[in-house]
Design a protein around this motif. Sequence first.
Motif, PDB file in Angstrom:
ATOM      1  N   GLN A   1       0.702  -1.216  -0.017  1.00 14.42           N
ATOM      2  CA  GLN A   1       0.053   0.055  -0.149  1.00 14.42           C
ATOM      3  C   GLN A   1       0.993   1.315  -0.017  1.00 14.42           C
ATOM      4  O   GLN A   1       1.985   1.050   0.502  1.00 14.42           O
ATOM      5  CB  GLN A   1      -1.022   0.154   1.165  1.00 14.42           C
ATOM      6  N   PRO A   2       0.306   2.326  -0.650  1.00 11.99           N
ATOM      7  CA  PRO A   2       1.292   3.608  -0.898  1.00 11.99           C
ATOM      8  C   PRO A   2       1.710   4.175   0.606  1.00 11.99           C
ATOM      9  O   PRO A   2       2.878   4.812   0.533  1.00 11.99           O
ATOM     10  CB  PRO A   2       0.379   4.421  -1.648  1.00 11.99           C
ATOM     11  N   GLU A   3       1.239   3.755   1.720  1.00  7.86           N
ATOM     12  CA  GLU A   3       1.542   4.628   3.062  1.00  7.86           C
ATOM     13  C   GLU A   3       2.826   3.701   3.583  1.00  7.86           C
ATOM     14  O   GLU A   3       3.210   4.385   4.567  1.00  7.86           O
ATOM     15  CB  GLU A   3       0.312   4.967   3.775  1.00  7.86           C
ATOM     16  N   LYS A   4       2.825   2.579   3.221  1.00 12.30           N
ATOM     17  CA  LYS A   4       3.768   1.783   3.920  1.00 12.30           C
ATOM     18  C   LYS A   4       5.535   2.025   3.656  1.00 12.30           C
ATOM     19  O   LYS A   4       5.849   2.424   2.471  1.00 12.30           O
ATOM     20  CB  LYS A   4       3.608   0.114   3.489  1.00 12.30           C
ATOM     21  N   ARG A   5       5.957   2.113   4.886  1.00  8.20           N
ATOM     22  CA  ARG A   5       7.537   2.549   4.713  1.00  8.20           C
ATOM     23  C   ARG A   5       8.605   1.620   5.747  1.00  8.20           C
ATOM     24  O   ARG A   5       9.594   2.008   5.928  1.00  8.20           O
ATOM     25  CB  ARG A   5       7.530   4.014   4.833  1.00  8.20           C
ATOM     26  N   TRP A   6       7.991   0.484   6.264  1.00 10.68           N
ATOM     27  CA  TRP A   6       8.924  -0.106   6.978  1.00 10.68           C
ATOM     28  C   TRP A   6       9.793  -1.163   6.606  1.00 10.68           C
ATOM     29  O   TRP A   6      10.737  -1.549   7.024  1.00 10.68           O
ATOM     30  CB  TRP A   6       8.195  -0.530   8.520  1.00 10.68           C
ATOM     31  N   GLN A   7       9.609  -1.321   5.165  1.00  9.65           N
ATOM     32  CA  GLN A   7      10.299  -2.102   4.351  1.00  9.65           C
ATOM     33  C   GLN A   7      11.390  -1.397   3.774  1.00  9.65           C
ATOM     34  O   GLN A   7      11.241   0.039   3.956  1.00  9.65           O
ATOM     35  CB  GLN A   7       9.444  -2.919   3.262  1.00  9.65           C
ATOM     36  N   PHE A   8      12.322  -1.885   3.222  1.00 11.14           N
ATOM     37  CA  PHE A   8      13.708  -1.061   2.624  1.00 11.14           C
ATOM     38  C   PHE A   8      13.297  -0.636   1.098  1.00 11.14           C
ATOM     39  O   PHE A   8      13.500  -1.261   0.162  1.00 11.14           O
ATOM     40  CB  PHE A   8      14.892  -1.892   2.441  1.00 11.14           C
ATOM     41  N   THR A   9      12.286   0.432   1.212  1.00 14.84           N
ATOM     42  CA  THR A   9      11.909   0.770  -0.032  1.00 14.84           C
ATOM     43  C   THR A   9      12.426   2.240  -0.275  1.00 14.84           C
ATOM     44  O   THR A   9      12.768   3.142   0.709  1.00 14.84           O
ATOM     45  CB  THR A   9      10.360   1.100   0.122  1.00 14.84           C
ATOM     46  N   GLY A  10      12.660   2.585  -1.611  1.00 15.44           N
ATOM     47  CA  GLY A  10      13.238   3.668  -2.158  1.00 15.44           C
ATOM     48  C   GLY A  10      12.872   4.328  -3.432  1.00 15.44           C
ATOM     49  O   GLY A  10      11.909   3.914  -4.114  1.00 15.44           O
ATOM     50  N   ILE A  11      13.764   5.105  -4.146  1.00 12.47           N
ATOM     51  CA  ILE A  11      13.492   6.061  -5.322  1.00 12.47           C
ATOM     52  C   ILE A  11      14.364   5.791  -6.317  1.00 12.47           C
ATOM     53  O   ILE A  11      15.571   5.918  -6.091  1.00 12.47           O
ATOM     54  CB  ILE A  11      13.250   7.192  -5.012  1.00 12.47           C
ATOM     55  N   ARG A  12      13.868   5.378  -7.433  1.00 17.35           N
ATOM     56  CA  ARG A  12      14.688   5.752  -8.776  1.00 17.35           C
ATOM     57  C   ARG A  12      13.694   6.545  -9.745  1.00 17.35           C
ATOM     58  O   ARG A  12      12.536   6.294 -10.035  1.00 17.35           O
ATOM     59  CB  ARG A  12      14.919   4.395  -9.436  1.00 17.35           C
ATOM     60  N   LEU A  13      14.397   7.619 -10.319  1.00 16.95           N
ATOM     61  CA  LEU A  13      13.747   8.633 -10.796  1.00 16.95           C
ATOM     62  C   LEU A  13      13.558   8.175 -12.454  1.00 16.95           C
ATOM     63  O   LEU A  13      14.400   7.560 -13.099  1.00 16.95           O
ATOM     64  CB  LEU A  13      14.107  10.204 -10.795  1.00 16.95           C
ATOM     65  N   ALA A  14      12.793   8.690 -13.085  1.00 11.95           N
ATOM     66  CA  ALA A  14      12.439   8.608 -14.515  1.00 11.95           C
ATOM     67  C   ALA A  14      11.888   9.853 -15.042  1.00 11.95           C
ATOM     68  O   ALA A  14      11.406  10.792 -14.383  1.00 11.95           O
ATOM     69  CB  ALA A  14      11.278   7.604 -15.042  1.00 11.95           C
ATOM     70  N   ARG A  15      12.273   9.973 -16.518  1.00 10.32           N
ATOM     71  CA  ARG A  15      11.739  11.398 -17.034  1.00 10.32           C
ATOM     72  C   ARG A  15      11.157  10.810 -18.466  1.00 10.32           C
ATOM     73  O   ARG A  15      11.715   9.996 -19.230  1.00 10.32           O
ATOM     74  CB  ARG A  15      12.864  12.152 -17.162  1.00 10.32           C
ATOM     75  N   ASP A  16      10.277  11.880 -18.997  1.00 10.57           N
ATOM     76  CA  ASP A  16       9.659  11.455 -20.080  1.00 10.57           C
ATOM     77  C   ASP A  16      10.710  12.382 -21.185  1.00 10.57           C
ATOM     78  O   ASP A  16      11.614  13.275 -20.624  1.00 10.57           O
ATOM     79  CB  ASP A  16       8.110  12.252 -20.413  1.00 10.57           C
ATOM     80  N   PRO A  17      10.640  12.025 -22.743  1.00 14.17           N
ATOM     81  CA  PRO A  17      11.590  12.884 -23.439  1.00 14.17           C
ATOM     82  C   PRO A  17      11.335  14.270 -23.510  1.00 14.17           C
ATOM     83  O   PRO A  17      10.117  14.649 -23.274  1.00 14.17           O
ATOM     84  CB  PRO A  17      11.140  12.179 -24.919  1.00 14.17           C
ATOM     85  N   GLN A  18      12.436  15.044 -23.627  1.00 12.90           N
ATOM     86  CA  GLN A  18      11.965  16.458 -23.547  1.00 12.90           C
ATOM     87  C   GLN A  18      11.463  16.913 -24.885  1.00 12.90           C
ATOM     88  O   GLN A  18      11.959  16.386 -25.797  1.00 12.90           O
ATOM     89  CB  GLN A  18      13.450  17.205 -23.568  1.00 12.90           C
TER      90      GLN A  18
END
Length: 449
Positions: A432-449
């Motif tokens: 679920q989107p509010e969970k954060r006790w797991q080892f969760t993180g971020i990788r970014l993406a972008r759309d073509p300019q």
Amino acid sequence: MSLASADAATDMAAAERSHLNSSRARVEALLARFHRSRNFTDTLCLGLEPEDYVVQSMADVSPTKWHLAHATWFFETFILKKFFAGYRAEIPEYAYLFNSYYNAAGDMHRRDLRGLISRPTVQETHRYRASIDSHIDDLLSDADEKLLDEIEPILVLGIHHEQQHQELLITDIKHVFAQNPLYPVYRKAKTGGRSSATPGSQSSPLQFIEFEEATVAIGHDRHGFAYDNEGPRHQALVPALSLASRPVTNGEYIEFIEDNGYTRPEFWLSLGWMTVTEQRWQAPLYWTKCDGAWWQLTLSGFRPVDESEPVTHISYFEADAYANWAGARLPTEFEWERAALDCPIEGNFVEDENFHPRALCTSGQDLHLQQMFGDIWEWTRSAYSPYPGYRVAPGALGEYNGKFMCNQYVLRGGSCATSRSHIRRTYRNFFQPEKRWQFTGIRLARDPQ
């Protein structure tokens, strides 16, 4: 007996011996894999005291003792009770206590009350594990090829199920220890390692790698083990995108915090903003500010935040808000899988026993994806839903994944608490989107300019 008859008898005897040797080798390989997994669970408990085994710090967390018993219940319920003629459970009440969510397997004890169960004791729980292991040994040792064909897929599923609970055991005991102002240490920090940077070192520059539009095969090809939610394999159009070369670091996330990211609603989803304000989040889980500096609780104790490490214990809401602040977005799970196709499954996994994400060494300027596997689970913007043609399998084992396909997001790549032999490029974790006790993180993406 004629010479021809003697030769035929010799050939039949040799074929029978070959068949028996093949069956024996198959049994030995299965049992070796089974015991390797079971023993590693015990290894993860080394250093814990009996008092540590029984605490439930929130509804999402299960006591260590429950994880040990539930993984054992799985083998008893789906293998011994089905295939072992005359098997009788020594303590039938365990079927109620240690079921989790398999409604077809019978009633179950309330999840949020698992921490109130002082019996069976820790010692009795280990005795239960040993007893079931012994019965599995006996069953497989006497099984013929036909029976092995029926048991093997369930046994392998049970091994992967136990690996999932090994990961939960680690993240759950971390949450338990976080409630203790004495900041207990689960394992002392390891030093060195080719894939780690020294504390305080600079992370490699964040770069974006371009991927052209492509139609790619998504999902598992069914060579080897996979969960049912990884299929059916199907074609998907993945538009052109840019994907970050590595995960977001603590230092980069601190910039978001210092730019008042947690108090600016323009970056947040509506439900995310409601959650942030209600929960009064100001930083990732386990972070606290002391004398103007950020500190965090790790499984190796309380220590300053290393700005070069990947940020972790981040909810989907926080990951999405950070991406908006950074002028980017989160990748879809199909973009992630397409990008991971050529990436080796290497990284910081639970077998390394670091129990924490590790920083990358600063090296050359080679433009390639790093830390796609291990260290942190990476949030994607994909809702957890069935692939085209997916059907839930009948029976209790069909409840394993399909019934959770609602109000959750997919994560990819595994973490420092995930087993290397458990992860795949097609593996779909979900929370679920509010969970954060797991080892969760971020990788970014972008759309073509």
